[in-house]
Each structure stands twice: as C-alpha cells, then as structure tokens.
Design a protein around this motif. Structure first.
Motif, PDB file in Angstrom:
ATOM      1  N   LYS A 278       0.854  -1.190   0.000  1.00  0.00           N
ATOM      2  CA  LYS A 278       0.000   0.000   0.000  1.00  0.00           C
ATOM      3  C   LYS A 278       0.887   1.236   0.000  1.00  0.00           C
ATOM      4  N   ALA A 279       0.490   2.191  -0.831  1.00  0.00           N
ATOM      5  CA  ALA A 279       1.160   3.488  -0.839  1.00  0.00           C
ATOM      6  C   ALA A 279       0.352   4.426   0.047  1.00  0.00           C
ATOM      7  N   ASP A 280       1.045   5.223   0.867  1.00  0.00           N
ATOM      8  CA  ASP A 280       0.316   6.184   1.701  1.00  0.00           C
ATOM      9  C   ASP A 280       0.019   7.445   0.883  1.00  0.00           C
ATOM     10  N   ALA A 281      -0.597   8.425   1.507  1.00  0.00           N
ATOM     11  CA  ALA A 281      -1.022   9.649   0.817  1.00  0.00           C
ATOM     12  C   ALA A 281       0.155  10.408   0.203  1.00  0.00           C
ATOM     13  N   LYS A 282       1.350  10.238   0.749  1.00  0.00           N
ATOM     14  CA  LYS A 282       2.531  10.925   0.222  1.00  0.00           C
ATOM     15  C   LYS A 282       3.257  10.102  -0.843  1.00  0.00           C
ATOM     16  N   GLY A 283       2.736   8.902  -1.126  1.00  0.00           N
ATOM     17  CA  GLY A 283       3.371   8.058  -2.133  1.00  0.00           C
ATOM     18  C   GLY A 283       4.479   7.179  -1.590  1.00  0.00           C
ATOM     19  N   ARG A 284       4.539   7.043  -0.267  1.00  0.00           N
ATOM     20  CA  ARG A 284       5.545   6.172   0.336  1.00  0.00           C
ATOM     21  C   ARG A 284       5.038   4.742   0.330  1.00  0.00           C
ATOM     22  N   LEU A 285       5.911   3.840  -0.057  1.00  0.00           N
ATOM     23  CA  LEU A 285       5.559   2.439  -0.205  1.00  0.00           C
ATOM     24  C   LEU A 285       6.511   1.596   0.627  1.00  0.00           C
ATOM     25  N   VAL A 286       5.957   0.794   1.532  1.00  0.00           N
ATOM     26  CA  VAL A 286       6.771  -0.112   2.336  1.00  0.00           C
ATOM     27  C   VAL A 286       7.004  -1.378   1.524  1.00  0.00           C
TER      28      VAL A 286
ATOM     29  N   GLN B 220       1.201   9.616 -10.869  1.00  0.00           N
ATOM     30  CA  GLN B 220       0.148   9.961 -11.826  1.00  0.00           C
ATOM     31  C   GLN B 220       0.293   9.168 -13.114  1.00  0.00           C
ATOM     32  N   PHE B 221       1.517   9.040 -13.620  1.00  0.00           N
ATOM     33  CA  PHE B 221       1.743   8.273 -14.848  1.00  0.00           C
ATOM     34  C   PHE B 221       1.210   6.847 -14.715  1.00  0.00           C
TER      35      PHE B 221
ATOM     36  N   SER C  95      -2.665   4.771  -6.713  1.00  0.00           N
ATOM     37  CA  SER C  95      -3.393   5.469  -5.664  1.00  0.00           C
ATOM     38  C   SER C  95      -3.040   4.857  -4.312  1.00  0.00           C
ATOM     39  N   LYS C  96      -3.513   3.663  -4.022  1.00  0.00           N
ATOM     40  CA  LYS C  96      -3.249   3.067  -2.718  1.00  0.00           C
ATOM     41  C   LYS C  96      -2.689   1.649  -2.840  1.00  0.00           C
ATOM     42  N   ASN C  97      -3.461   0.748  -3.442  1.00  0.00           N
ATOM     43  CA  ASN C  97      -3.035  -0.643  -3.538  1.00  0.00           C
ATOM     44  C   ASN C  97      -2.063  -0.816  -4.701  1.00  0.00           C
ATOM     45  N   VAL C  98      -0.910  -1.420  -4.385  1.00  0.00           N
ATOM     46  CA  VAL C  98       0.199  -1.506  -5.324  1.00  0.00           C
ATOM     47  C   VAL C  98       0.660  -2.950  -5.458  1.00  0.00           C
ATOM     48  N   VAL C  99       1.124  -3.304  -6.650  1.00  0.00           N
ATOM     49  CA  VAL C  99       1.758  -4.598  -6.883  1.00  0.00           C
ATOM     50  C   VAL C  99       3.186  -4.338  -7.342  1.00  0.00           C
TER      51      VAL C  99
ATOM     52  N   TRP D 173       3.086  -1.325 -10.017  1.00  0.00           N
ATOM     53  CA  TRP D 173       1.779  -1.140 -10.653  1.00  0.00           C
ATOM     54  C   TRP D 173       0.725  -0.716  -9.648  1.00  0.00           C
ATOM     55  N   ASP D 174      -0.247   0.037 -10.103  1.00  0.00           N
ATOM     56  CA  ASP D 174      -1.505   0.145  -9.389  1.00  0.00           C
ATOM     57  C   ASP D 174      -2.129  -1.248  -9.484  1.00  0.00           C
ATOM     58  N   LYS D 175      -2.666  -1.763  -8.394  1.00  0.00           N
ATOM     59  CA  LYS D 175      -3.145  -3.147  -8.364  1.00  0.00           C
ATOM     60  C   LYS D 175      -4.205  -3.431  -9.431  1.00  0.00           C
ATOM     61  N   GLU D 176      -5.168  -2.528  -9.613  1.00  0.00           N
ATOM     62  CA  GLU D 176      -6.212  -2.759 -10.625  1.00  0.00           C
ATOM     63  C   GLU D 176      -5.620  -2.817 -12.025  1.00  0.00           C
ATOM     64  N   ASN D 177      -4.688  -1.923 -12.330  1.00  0.00           N
ATOM     65  CA  ASN D 177      -4.039  -1.933 -13.649  1.00  0.00           C
ATOM     66  C   ASN D 177      -3.238  -3.208 -13.871  1.00  0.00           C
TER      67      ASN D 177
END
Length: 158
Positions: free
Chosen positions: A11-19, A102-103, A107-111, A122-126
């Motif tokens: 998950k990416a937080d509101a600032k775009g940080r990803l653990v 943005q590219f 948003s939130k869920n990431v792969v 990736w954005d998870k849905e994409n």
C-alpha cells in the motif's frame, strides 16, 4: 546480473511512500547502498525500479546510440523522461514521486512484480487488468518468444 523473484502487494500512503515487503527488501539488500532508478515503463502504465548497477548497464547500451540520428535522440529523451534516483528511507520505504504516481495511476493498492533484473510497480487494478488481458495471448506469445531457443545443453525436457 541481478535476478529478482516474486510478486508482492503493498500500500502506498497519501505521500506516495511504499513499504517494501521483507522478502523483496532481503533480495534488494545488496543493492541498497548504490540506490535505485525509478522510471516510466515504455510499454505499460507502470513504473520500473532499476537497481543502480542494472541502470548503469542499460545506460551503457543507450550511450552507444548516435545522438545525431533524430530517432535515437527522440528515443533517449522519451526513455529517460521522468527518471528519478531513489533510495529507501530509514523505515525501508520507497517514495514514489507525484509525477510518476500519476503516470502509473498509483493510488493506494500496489503490486511490485519482479521482471528478471528490475521491479515493475503497478496500481493493483491496472496490474490485474494487464495480466488478465495477457492470458488470452500468452500461449502464442510463449511459443513465439521461447519456442525457437536453441541451447547446446537442451535435453528436450522443459
């Protein structure tokens, strides 16, 4: 050469940080000191995370292109558009810059998916849509890409 393995969700937080997951972080540990390069993918709406050593190998290939050939110059400009040097913070998080978020539509869920020597983000849905779309053609693609490989050690068993 780096050989990364696995697909991980995060998950990416509101600032775009990803653990990063501990399994992925463990694989990247030898490369943490050198840092990483994050860029737009050429073919998909995702990002590519290159360990610096792999980026340097790619740039060595790109630097062989004659920049006085317009097509080469256009390629170099587009290939390197939005490229960012990235380091993990003290909490092991990766900051995805806003323009790259943005590219990729992140948003939130990431792969995070390993692609041999790089990680696609990736954005998870994409990601799920891209995988579903590719399923139909994968058998033909696999045959076309891998079917003609000859290897002197090939025993005919796959």
């Amino acid at each position: 050469m780096v050989n990364l393995i696995g697909t991980y969700e995060g998950k990416a937080d509101a600032k775009g940080r990803l653990v990063l997951s501990s399994a992925l972080k463990k694989q990247l540990l030898p490369m943490l000191q050198e840092g990483f390069v994050l860029k737009r993918s050429v073919f998909q709406p995702c990002l590519e995370l290159y360990p610096m050593s792999e980026w340097n190998l790619m740039m060595a290939k790109v630097n062989k292109l004659n920049r006085f050939v317009k097509k080469n110059n256009d390629f170099i400009r587009r290939f390197t558009a939005g490229v960012k040097i990235i380091e993990l913070d003290s909490s092991g998080r990766l900051l995805i810059p806003k323009d790259l978020q943005q590219f990729a539509g992140i948003s939130k869920n990431v792969v995070l998916s390993s692609v041999v020597n790089i990680i696609e983000i990736w954005d998870k849905e994409n990601y799920e849509k891209a995988i579903d779309d590719a399923v139909i053609d994968f058998a033909d693609l696999a045959e076309e890409v891998m079917g003609n490989i000859t290897d002197e050690n090939n025993d005919g068993i796959s």
